[in-house]
Design a protein around this motif. Structure first.
Motif, mmCIF file in Angstrom:
data_model
loop_
_atom_site.group_PDB
_atom_site.id
_atom_site.type_symbol
_atom_site.label_atom_id
_atom_site.label_comp_id
_atom_site.label_asym_id
_atom_site.label_seq_id
_atom_site.Cartn_x
_atom_site.Cartn_y
_atom_site.Cartn_z
ATOM 1 N N VAL A 1 0.840 -1.202 0.000
ATOM 2 C CA VAL A 1 0.000 0.000 0.000
ATOM 3 C C VAL A 1 0.875 1.252 0.000
ATOM 4 C CG1 VAL A 1 -1.690 1.322 1.324
ATOM 5 C CG2 VAL A 1 -1.920 -1.170 1.139
ATOM 6 N N TYR A 2 1.953 1.218 0.779
ATOM 7 C CA TYR A 2 2.880 2.358 0.831
ATOM 8 C C TYR A 2 3.485 2.628 -0.545
ATOM 9 C CZ TYR A 2 7.328 4.749 1.545
ATOM 10 O OH TYR A 2 8.389 5.617 1.438
ATOM 11 N N PHE A 3 3.958 1.577 -1.212
ATOM 12 C CA PHE A 3 4.567 1.747 -2.531
ATOM 13 C C PHE A 3 3.561 2.316 -3.543
ATOM 14 C CE2 PHE A 3 7.436 -1.940 -1.165
ATOM 15 C CZ PHE A 3 8.453 -1.080 -0.766
ATOM 16 N N GLN A 4 2.297 1.901 -3.443
ATOM 17 C CA GLN A 4 1.279 2.436 -4.339
ATOM 18 C C GLN A 4 1.040 3.929 -4.072
ATOM 19 O OE1 GLN A 4 -1.700 -0.945 -3.658
ATOM 20 N NE2 GLN A 4 -2.126 -0.399 -5.783
ATOM 21 N N LYS A 5 1.044 4.312 -2.793
ATOM 22 C CA LYS A 5 0.863 5.730 -2.455
ATOM 23 C C LYS A 5 1.995 6.566 -3.017
ATOM 24 C CE LYS A 5 -1.828 5.193 1.823
ATOM 25 N NZ LYS A 5 -1.842 5.408 3.295
ATOM 26 N N ILE A 6 3.217 6.076 -2.902
ATOM 27 C CA ILE A 6 4.357 6.816 -3.445
ATOM 28 C C ILE A 6 4.222 6.964 -4.951
ATOM 29 C CG2 ILE A 6 6.855 6.733 -3.838
ATOM 30 C CD1 ILE A 6 6.176 7.534 -1.020
ATOM 31 N N ALA B 1 9.178 2.157 -5.152
ATOM 32 C CA ALA B 1 10.029 2.314 -3.972
ATOM 33 C C ALA B 1 10.975 3.485 -4.204
ATOM 34 C CB ALA B 1 10.824 1.036 -3.720
ATOM 35 N N PRO B 2 10.900 4.543 -3.408
ATOM 36 C CA PRO B 2 11.746 5.714 -3.644
ATOM 37 C C PRO B 2 13.208 5.449 -3.302
ATOM 38 C CG PRO B 2 10.554 5.945 -1.576
ATOM 39 C CD PRO B 2 10.024 4.698 -2.228
ATOM 40 N N ARG B 3 14.070 6.289 -3.803
ATOM 41 C CA ARG B 3 15.505 6.135 -3.552
ATOM 42 C C ARG B 3 15.875 6.527 -2.123
ATOM 43 N NH1 ARG B 3 20.151 5.500 -6.098
ATOM 44 N NH2 ARG B 3 22.038 6.547 -5.328
ATOM 45 N N GLU B 4 15.131 7.443 -1.543
ATOM 46 C CA GLU B 4 15.453 7.964 -0.210
ATOM 47 C C GLU B 4 15.481 6.830 0.822
ATOM 48 O OE1 GLU B 4 14.683 11.185 -2.759
ATOM 49 O OE2 GLU B 4 13.613 9.308 -2.415
ATOM 50 N N ILE B 5 16.483 6.827 1.672
ATOM 51 C CA ILE B 5 16.754 5.679 2.544
ATOM 52 C C ILE B 5 15.750 5.535 3.673
ATOM 53 C CG2 ILE B 5 18.409 4.752 4.215
ATOM 54 C CD1 ILE B 5 20.643 5.765 2.427
ATOM 55 N N GLY B 6 15.355 6.616 4.318
ATOM 56 C CA GLY B 6 14.594 6.484 5.558
ATOM 57 C C GLY B 6 13.086 6.502 5.428
ATOM 58 N N LEU B 7 12.539 6.762 4.240
ATOM 59 C CA LEU B 7 11.102 6.975 4.112
ATOM 60 C C LEU B 7 10.282 5.741 4.459
ATOM 61 C CD1 LEU B 7 10.864 9.169 0.883
ATOM 62 C CD2 LEU B 7 10.842 9.893 3.275
ATOM 63 N N MET C 1 7.576 -1.500 -8.234
ATOM 64 C CA MET C 1 7.360 -2.632 -7.337
ATOM 65 C C MET C 1 6.145 -3.458 -7.755
ATOM 66 S SD MET C 1 9.861 -2.397 -5.240
ATOM 67 C CE MET C 1 9.412 -3.399 -3.821
ATOM 68 N N PHE C 2 6.372 -4.766 -7.933
ATOM 69 C CA PHE C 2 5.308 -5.709 -8.248
ATOM 70 C C PHE C 2 5.080 -6.600 -7.027
ATOM 71 C CE2 PHE C 2 7.145 -4.478 -12.237
ATOM 72 C CZ PHE C 2 6.096 -4.464 -13.139
ATOM 73 N N PRO C 3 3.968 -6.448 -6.317
ATOM 74 C CA PRO C 3 3.700 -7.350 -5.192
ATOM 75 C C PRO C 3 3.573 -8.790 -5.696
ATOM 76 C CG PRO C 3 2.263 -5.426 -5.115
ATOM 77 C CD PRO C 3 2.938 -5.405 -6.453
ATOM 78 N N ILE C 4 4.179 -9.703 -4.969
ATOM 79 C CA ILE C 4 4.101 -11.125 -5.297
ATOM 80 C C ILE C 4 3.169 -11.790 -4.296
ATOM 81 C CG2 ILE C 4 5.402 -13.268 -5.548
ATOM 82 C CD1 ILE C 4 7.862 -11.542 -6.188
ATOM 83 N N LEU C 5 2.160 -12.469 -4.800
ATOM 84 C CA LEU C 5 1.176 -13.134 -3.949
ATOM 85 C C LEU C 5 1.335 -14.639 -4.066
ATOM 86 C CD1 LEU C 5 -2.001 -11.029 -4.888
ATOM 87 C CD2 LEU C 5 -0.186 -10.465 -3.260
ATOM 88 N N ASP C 6 1.069 -15.350 -2.969
ATOM 89 C CA ASP C 6 1.079 -16.806 -3.054
ATOM 90 C C ASP C 6 -0.238 -17.277 -3.644
ATOM 91 O OD1 ASP C 6 -0.728 -16.549 -0.986
ATOM 92 O OD2 ASP C 6 0.543 -17.481 0.533
ATOM 93 N N SER C 7 -0.380 -18.572 -3.775
ATOM 94 C CA SER C 7 -1.560 -19.105 -4.450
ATOM 95 C C SER C 7 -2.871 -18.680 -3.788
ATOM 96 C CB SER C 7 -1.475 -20.634 -4.517
ATOM 97 O OG SER C 7 -2.523 -21.158 -5.280
#
Length: 608
Positions: free
Chosen positions: A119-124, A156-162, A201-207
């Protein structure tokens, strides 16, 4: 009680549409199915069944649930009986045990942190200026927001601490983030850093559809282009197929699956309506991934890129699938096209037409050898057969195996009886069997150059025997080469000869003969290859051999760091000394986990 893992397996394997269709007249409506509700005796098609969500719902009476709840409600059976009924329909035996596991699943914290990170990666990606470059990249590839949201794509942003700060505010500590592979702890004890930076970022889901990891794609220069989550309690790269959670029901229904190379290929094809598509986490399928597909269908189409790497992956994947008794066909696209670009330009219908022209994987290999003139000259025929026979050996279906031998005889002009003898010969330096590749021949000229010198196994460096066993696995079981190279780099081989052989194996490719592999090695390294080949493939369990050897080399690295700490701890003081002592304690814990706690004892026994 029925164990939770059995319930999950049954729910995951069930075709909810097929089961409910036994009681409701369903018709396809987009990606779902509609029919009259059986619970309020409706006459309009307000009752929806979603194969993707594995749920049903009535928009009038609001009755909904999974396949078990449907049978309970419709037939009046209790929950265990419903699970058993679904298991029987899905070919899974359901047995009750005395007790079920108490408490939540221990993997839940990792599923939760990965889902939150997604969810965080989608918001970014969509709501932050830091995602502008990624948004432009998606637009260039003609990926709409609707499609991106369908697959949960983020940035995923480059900034280290976000990422760390965001997750900390939601109650996720660094330990969980490191365990999930979202943060990486520096070996020097520095603060954890994000594993994924400046990546789509591509989320990977299990079956069952749980977030188990990520695949990250750089949108700028750098290496590696693609980076997956590290191995964890929920994510194993070699046992996961991207897109399987969406594709599995349609794969069962249509009794076929299309295997492509990358994330964008899956996204493009599924968005275009080709829903029976999956991708491995690397280029070629592992044995575990091939076994997963075999449970769903016996008809596999391989659609990799047409470059050298794509062809190598095609034939490695083909051999793994043939071991599972699967029918394997290869789809060929125009030069310079991949599934993503082809479907983007020509549409799903054009790809479907290409599927009809797909040819058997063995026939495709013959086709390429013929185009290269490998059957035109006698000395080339031998090399051509060295490429064909491993596929014949890999084929577990007896009829297909016989057909392949007959075809190899026809195209090469070598008598069928001769090929039979070659294939059925006893294992040895010239004719490994089963899944082993043919690794037979060192040229006489090489023997003369060496003066028939046969040195004993290298033992100078700690862990040399583990390096040797990994080289043996790479020589005899070629599909394992990619698995090993993904875990180890050249620096992991401290013996120069083993390192040289390792690099030669990678450069030569999975179908190369021993002569091709050793063509540019020095005399000592060639002699070492010959000795390993002469010893044969005596590994009873290659997977375990590889796992144990990797653990040994990791233990060697840990042991060396522990020795270094023993030297510097007495020189440190205060907080620095405490930090070093804590690191040494962590090393001891990890050594115990590798099963090599007493590595120095192992070192003495190895030096004998």
């Amino acid at each position: 009680m029925i164990p939770d893992e059995v319930v999950e397996q049954v729910r995951d394997s069930a075709d909810i549409v097929q089961i409910i269709a036994e009681y409701v007249n369903l018709k396809r409506a987009g990606s779902d199915f509609r029919g009259p509700c059986p619970f309020h005796q409706g006459t309009h098609r307000n009752f929806s069944v979603s194969p993707k969500k594995r749920m049903y719902f009535c928009f009038v009476c609001h009755e909904g649930g999974d396949v078990f709840h449907f049978l309970q409600k419709r037939l009046g059976v209790d929950w265990p009986a419903a699970v058993k009924m679904v298991g029987e329909k899905s070919g899974i035996e359901v047995r009750e045990v005395q007790s079920r596991r108490e408490g939540p699943d221990p993997r839940e914290p990792l599923w939760e942190v990965n889902a939150t990170a997604a969810v965080y990666f989608q918001k970014i990606l969509w709501d932050d200026p830091l995602g502008q470059q990624a948004r432009e990249y998606l637009a260039q590839r003609d990926i709409s927001r609707e499609v991106a949201d369908q697959f949960g794509i983020g940035f995923a942003p480059r900034e280290i601490g976000l990422l760390r700060n965001y997750m900390n505010t939601l109650g996720f500590d660094e330990t969980r983030l490191v365990t999930a592979g979202l943060l990486v702890q520096g070996e020097d004890g520095s603060e954890p850093r994000p594993r994924f930076r400046s990546r789509l970022m591509f989320p990977i889901l299990d079956s069952p559809g749980r977030n188990i990891g990520f695949g990250g794609r750089l949108i700028g220069p750098g290496e590696p282009k693609y980076l997956n989550s590290s191995e964890s309690a929920v994510f194993s790269k070699g046992k996961t197929l991207y897109g399987l959670n969406w594709a599995k029901n349609d794969v069962r229904r249509e009794d076929q699956v299309l295997v492509v190379e990358g994330y964008f290929d899956v996204v493009r094809l599924m968005a275009a309506g080709v829903t029976t598509v999956v991708a491995p986490m690397g280029t070629a399928l592992s044995d575990a991934q091939a076994a997963i597909l075999r449970k769903l269908t016996k008809n596999v189409f391989l659609l990799y890129d047409s470059d050298k790497a794509g062809l190598q992956a095609t034939f490695r994947s083909g051999d793994e699938l043939l071991r599972q008794g699967v029918s394997v066909r290869v789809v060929t696209l125009p030069e310079g096209e991949d599934p993503d670009t082809f479907v983007k330009t020509h549409g799903a219908a054009a790809l479907t037409a290409r599927l009809k022209d797909a040819i058997d994987v063995f026939e495709r290999k013959i086709q390429l050898l013929e185009r290269a003139g490998m059957f035109a000259e006698l000395h080339k025929k031998r090399r051509a057969l060295d490429r064909l026979l491993p596929t014949v050996r890999a084929t577990s279906d007896e009829i297909m195996r016989d057909l392949y031998i007959t075809r190899a005889s026809e195209v090469s002009g070598v008598a069928r009886a001769v090929l039979d003898r070659e294939l059925s010969g006893k294992p040895g330096p010239s004719t490994p069997t089963g899944s082993q590749v043919a690794v037979p021949r060192i040229s006489p000229a090489a023997r003369v150059r060496r003066g028939e010198r046969r040195p004993g196994p290298l033992r100078a460096e700690r862990g040399a025997s583990a390096e040797r066993e990994l080289i043996r696995a790479m020589l005899f079981v070629r599909p394992r080469v990619e698995q090993i190279t993904e875990r180890l780099g050249r620096e992991s081989f401290r013996e120069p000869q083993y390192r040289a052989i390792y690099l030669a194996l990678i450069a030569a490719g999975p179908t190369a003969t021993i002569e091709e592999i050793t063509a540019h090695l020095d005399e000592d390294s060639v002699a070492t290859v010959e000795e390993i080949v002469g010893e044969g493939s005596y590994q009873i369990d290659p997977e375990r051999t590889i796992s144990d050897s990797l653990a040994t080399l990791r233990a060697r690295d840990l042991d060396r760091r522990a020795e270094e700490l023993d030297r510097i701890i007495p020189l440190a003081d205060g907080a620095e000394k405490d930090k070093l002592i804590a690191e040494k304690k962590e090393i001891g814990t990890e050594l115990s986990a590798t099963g090599k706690k007493y590595f120095k004892k192992f070192r003495r026994s190895e030096a004998r």
